[in-house]
Design a protein around this motif. Structure first.
Motif, PDB file in Angstrom:
ATOM      1  N   LYS A 206       0.803  -1.222   0.000  1.00  0.00           N
ATOM      2  CA  LYS A 206       0.000   0.000   0.000  1.00  0.00           C
ATOM      3  C   LYS A 206       0.836   1.273   0.000  1.00  0.00           C
ATOM      4  CE  LYS A 206      -4.062  -2.046   1.995  1.00  0.00           C
ATOM      5  NZ  LYS A 206      -5.294  -1.779   2.677  1.00  0.00           N
ATOM      6  N   MET A 207       2.041   1.212   0.594  1.00  0.00           N
ATOM      7  CA  MET A 207       2.899   2.394   0.571  1.00  0.00           C
ATOM      8  C   MET A 207       3.610   2.444  -0.778  1.00  0.00           C
ATOM      9  SD  MET A 207       5.923   3.815   3.014  1.00  0.00           S
ATOM     10  CE  MET A 207       7.131   2.719   2.325  1.00  0.00           C
ATOM     11  N   LYS A 208       3.301   3.435  -1.580  1.00  0.00           N
ATOM     12  CA  LYS A 208       3.802   3.503  -2.943  1.00  0.00           C
ATOM     13  C   LYS A 208       5.109   4.277  -3.065  1.00  0.00           C
ATOM     14  CE  LYS A 208       0.580   1.034  -4.583  1.00  0.00           C
ATOM     15  NZ  LYS A 208       0.900  -0.331  -4.959  1.00  0.00           N
ATOM     16  N   ALA A 209       5.337   5.279  -2.207  1.00  0.00           N
ATOM     17  CA  ALA A 209       6.565   6.068  -2.329  1.00  0.00           C
ATOM     18  C   ALA A 209       6.825   6.836  -1.034  1.00  0.00           C
ATOM     19  CB  ALA A 209       6.465   7.040  -3.494  1.00  0.00           C
ATOM     20  N   VAL A 210       8.101   7.212  -0.876  1.00  0.00           N
ATOM     21  CA  VAL A 210       8.523   8.085   0.216  1.00  0.00           C
ATOM     22  C   VAL A 210       9.097   9.341  -0.437  1.00  0.00           C
ATOM     23  CG1 VAL A 210      10.027   8.346   2.224  1.00  0.00           C
ATOM     24  CG2 VAL A 210       9.028   6.114   1.693  1.00  0.00           C
ATOM     25  N   VAL A 211       8.684  10.494   0.064  1.00  0.00           N
ATOM     26  CA  VAL A 211       8.955  11.768  -0.597  1.00  0.00           C
ATOM     27  C   VAL A 211       9.555  12.772   0.382  1.00  0.00           C
ATOM     28  CG1 VAL A 211       7.835  13.655  -1.873  1.00  0.00           C
ATOM     29  CG2 VAL A 211       6.927  11.335  -2.049  1.00  0.00           C
ATOM     30  N   SER A 212      10.419  13.649  -0.147  1.00  0.00           N
ATOM     31  CA  SER A 212      10.885  14.830   0.589  1.00  0.00           C
ATOM     32  C   SER A 212      10.453  16.051  -0.198  1.00  0.00           C
ATOM     33  CB  SER A 212      12.410  14.822   0.728  1.00  0.00           C
ATOM     34  OG  SER A 212      12.834  13.754   1.523  1.00  0.00           O
ATOM     35  N   ILE A 213      10.063  17.105   0.515  1.00  0.00           N
ATOM     36  CA  ILE A 213       9.606  18.334  -0.145  1.00  0.00           C
ATOM     37  C   ILE A 213      10.315  19.531   0.488  1.00  0.00           C
ATOM     38  CG2 ILE A 213       7.586  18.587   1.349  1.00  0.00           C
ATOM     39  CD1 ILE A 213       6.049  19.441  -1.218  1.00  0.00           C
ATOM     40  N   THR A 214      10.746  20.460  -0.358  1.00  0.00           N
ATOM     41  CA  THR A 214      11.476  21.640   0.109  1.00  0.00           C
ATOM     42  C   THR A 214      10.639  22.892  -0.136  1.00  0.00           C
ATOM     43  OG1 THR A 214      13.565  20.569  -0.466  1.00  0.00           O
ATOM     44  CG2 THR A 214      13.641  22.943  -0.108  1.00  0.00           C
ATOM     45  N   PHE A 215      10.647  23.789   0.856  1.00  0.00           N
ATOM     46  CA  PHE A 215       9.931  25.052   0.763  1.00  0.00           C
ATOM     47  C   PHE A 215      10.934  26.200   0.707  1.00  0.00           C
ATOM     48  CE2 PHE A 215       7.185  22.081   2.961  1.00  0.00           C
ATOM     49  CZ  PHE A 215       5.986  22.233   2.287  1.00  0.00           C
ATOM     50  N   ASP A 216      10.757  27.080  -0.264  1.00  0.00           N
ATOM     51  CA  ASP A 216      11.570  28.295  -0.411  1.00  0.00           C
ATOM     52  C   ASP A 216      13.076  28.028  -0.390  1.00  0.00           C
ATOM     53  OD1 ASP A 216       9.280  29.890  -0.611  1.00  0.00           O
ATOM     54  OD2 ASP A 216       9.158  30.106   1.564  1.00  0.00           O
ATOM     55  N   ASP A 217      13.501  26.854  -0.845  1.00  0.00           N
ATOM     56  CA  ASP A 217      14.917  26.470  -0.819  1.00  0.00           C
ATOM     57  C   ASP A 217      15.539  26.633   0.570  1.00  0.00           C
ATOM     58  OD1 ASP A 217      15.266  25.686  -3.513  1.00  0.00           O
ATOM     59  OD2 ASP A 217      15.389  27.788  -4.127  1.00  0.00           O
ATOM     60  N   GLU A 218      14.699  26.584   1.621  1.00  0.00           N
ATOM     61  CA  GLU A 218      15.194  26.825   2.980  1.00  0.00           C
ATOM     62  C   GLU A 218      14.752  25.794   4.010  1.00  0.00           C
ATOM     63  OE1 GLU A 218      13.887  30.729   4.029  1.00  0.00           O
ATOM     64  OE2 GLU A 218      15.305  31.707   2.673  1.00  0.00           O
ATOM     65  N   PHE A 219      13.663  25.077   3.742  1.00  0.00           N
ATOM     66  CA  PHE A 219      13.110  24.179   4.745  1.00  0.00           C
ATOM     67  C   PHE A 219      12.639  22.903   4.061  1.00  0.00           C
ATOM     68  CE2 PHE A 219       9.719  22.542   7.493  1.00  0.00           C
ATOM     69  CZ  PHE A 219      10.340  22.588   8.724  1.00  0.00           C
ATOM     70  N   VAL A 220      13.050  21.742   4.587  1.00  0.00           N
ATOM     71  CA  VAL A 220      12.680  20.466   3.967  1.00  0.00           C
ATOM     72  C   VAL A 220      11.919  19.591   4.962  1.00  0.00           C
ATOM     73  CG1 VAL A 220      14.849  19.290   4.518  1.00  0.00           C
ATOM     74  CG2 VAL A 220      13.536  18.552   2.559  1.00  0.00           C
ATOM     75  N   VAL A 221      10.951  18.853   4.438  1.00  0.00           N
ATOM     76  CA  VAL A 221      10.211  17.864   5.222  1.00  0.00           C
ATOM     77  C   VAL A 221      10.440  16.511   4.542  1.00  0.00           C
ATOM     78  CG1 VAL A 221       7.959  17.102   6.053  1.00  0.00           C
ATOM     79  CG2 VAL A 221       8.474  19.551   5.908  1.00  0.00           C
ATOM     80  N   HIS A 222      11.001  15.564   5.288  1.00  0.00           N
ATOM     81  CA  HIS A 222      11.282  14.228   4.785  1.00  0.00           C
ATOM     82  C   HIS A 222      10.193  13.256   5.210  1.00  0.00           C
ATOM     83  CE1 HIS A 222      15.339  15.265   3.558  1.00  0.00           C
ATOM     84  NE2 HIS A 222      15.579  15.763   4.754  1.00  0.00           N
ATOM     85  N   ASP A 223      10.183  12.098   4.587  1.00  0.00           N
ATOM     86  CA  ASP A 223       9.342  10.954   4.972  1.00  0.00           C
ATOM     87  C   ASP A 223       7.844  11.187   4.830  1.00  0.00           C
ATOM     88  OD1 ASP A 223      11.616   9.460   5.506  1.00  0.00           O
ATOM     89  OD2 ASP A 223      11.681  10.097   7.589  1.00  0.00           O
ATOM     90  N   ILE A 224       7.455  11.977   3.842  1.00  0.00           N
ATOM     91  CA  ILE A 224       6.045  12.038   3.472  1.00  0.00           C
ATOM     92  C   ILE A 224       5.786  10.787   2.636  1.00  0.00           C
ATOM     93  CG2 ILE A 224       4.278  13.305   2.196  1.00  0.00           C
ATOM     94  CD1 ILE A 224       5.975  15.859   2.709  1.00  0.00           C
ATOM     95  N   LYS A 225       4.705  10.094   2.914  1.00  0.00           N
ATOM     96  CA  LYS A 225       4.432   8.834   2.223  1.00  0.00           C
ATOM     97  C   LYS A 225       3.247   8.979   1.278  1.00  0.00           C
ATOM     98  CE  LYS A 225       6.353   6.195   6.013  1.00  0.00           C
ATOM     99  NZ  LYS A 225       6.858   7.338   6.735  1.00  0.00           N
ATOM    100  N   ILE A 226       3.365   8.324   0.135  1.00  0.00           N
ATOM    101  CA  ILE A 226       2.226   8.193  -0.777  1.00  0.00           C
ATOM    102  C   ILE A 226       1.642   6.809  -0.510  1.00  0.00           C
ATOM    103  CG2 ILE A 226       1.444   8.080  -3.162  1.00  0.00           C
ATOM    104  CD1 ILE A 226       3.804   9.900  -3.916  1.00  0.00           C
ATOM    105  N   ILE A 227       0.363   6.789  -0.123  1.00  0.00           N
ATOM    106  CA  ILE A 227      -0.314   5.562   0.282  1.00  0.00           C
ATOM    107  C   ILE A 227      -1.481   5.277  -0.664  1.00  0.00           C
ATOM    108  CG2 ILE A 227      -1.562   4.407   2.173  1.00  0.00           C
ATOM    109  CD1 ILE A 227       1.242   5.143   3.042  1.00  0.00           C
ATOM    110  N   GLU A 228      -1.649   3.999  -0.995  1.00  0.00           N
ATOM    111  CA  GLU A 228      -2.816   3.570  -1.778  1.00  0.00           C
ATOM    112  C   GLU A 228      -3.920   3.229  -0.796  1.00  0.00           C
ATOM    113  OE1 GLU A 228      -4.913   2.697  -5.118  1.00  0.00           O
ATOM    114  OE2 GLU A 228      -2.745   2.620  -5.408  1.00  0.00           O
ATOM    115  N   GLY A 229      -4.995   4.021  -0.815  1.00  0.00           N
ATOM    116  CA  GLY A 229      -6.133   3.783   0.072  1.00  0.00           C
ATOM    117  C   GLY A 229      -7.322   3.231  -0.698  1.00  0.00           C
ATOM    118  N   GLN A 230      -8.420   3.049  -0.016  1.00  0.00           N
ATOM    119  CA  GLN A 230      -9.630   2.525  -0.651  1.00  0.00           C
ATOM    120  C   GLN A 230     -10.162   3.464  -1.722  1.00  0.00           C
ATOM    121  OE1 GLN A 230     -12.330   1.831   2.582  1.00  0.00           O
ATOM    122  NE2 GLN A 230     -11.421  -0.153   3.079  1.00  0.00           N
ATOM    123  N   ASN A 231      -9.931   4.768  -1.543  1.00  0.00           N
ATOM    124  CA  ASN A 231     -10.435   5.767  -2.496  1.00  0.00           C
ATOM    125  C   ASN A 231      -9.333   6.340  -3.372  1.00  0.00           C
ATOM    126  OD1 ASN A 231     -13.067   5.522  -1.444  1.00  0.00           O
ATOM    127  ND2 ASN A 231     -12.539   6.897   0.225  1.00  0.00           N
ATOM    128  N   GLY A 232      -8.218   5.636  -3.505  1.00  0.00           N
ATOM    129  CA  GLY A 232      -7.116   6.119  -4.336  1.00  0.00           C
ATOM    130  C   GLY A 232      -5.929   6.549  -3.494  1.00  0.00           C
TER     131      GLY A 232
END
Length: 110
Positions: A16-42
């Protein structure tokens, strides 16, 4: 606050876990370990979380406004779809099998 980079760190073809993602804001702040999950509704995104006690999880970081969550979700899904398309093209041109948990490093700048 602008999203300046999205990196798909790991893609799972199974489960069900499809991917692990990191996202950067304003080239100054990063958030790691956001997950893309396959749920019942997509697909949906799950923010990084920590286990608290008896199976309860609490987000470590999360958007406070639904508009921000939607902006993050849309940027992540756009990059995820791009990576999946690139992998499909590579699979067509190379007869080798790709491991189910192939680490992937991509950027919105590419």
């Amino acid at each position: 606050m602008n999203i300046t980079d999205v990196r798909i760190r790991k893609i799972n073809d199974e489960g069900k876990m499809k991917a692990v993602v990191s996202i950067t804001f304003d080239d100054e702040f990063v958030v790691h370990d956001i997950k893309i999950i396959e749920g019942q509704n997509g697909l949906f995104i799950a923010m990084p979380s920590r286990k608290m006690g008896e199976g309860d999880f609490r987000d470590i970081a999360h958007p406070l406004v639904s508009e921000t969550r939607n902006k993050i979700r849309d940027a992540i899904f756009a990059e995820y779809e791009k990576v999946l398309s690139e992998r499909a093209v590579e699979a067509e041109s190379a007869p080798e099998e790709v491991p189910a948990e192939a680490p992937v490093e991509t950027s919105m700048d590419e």
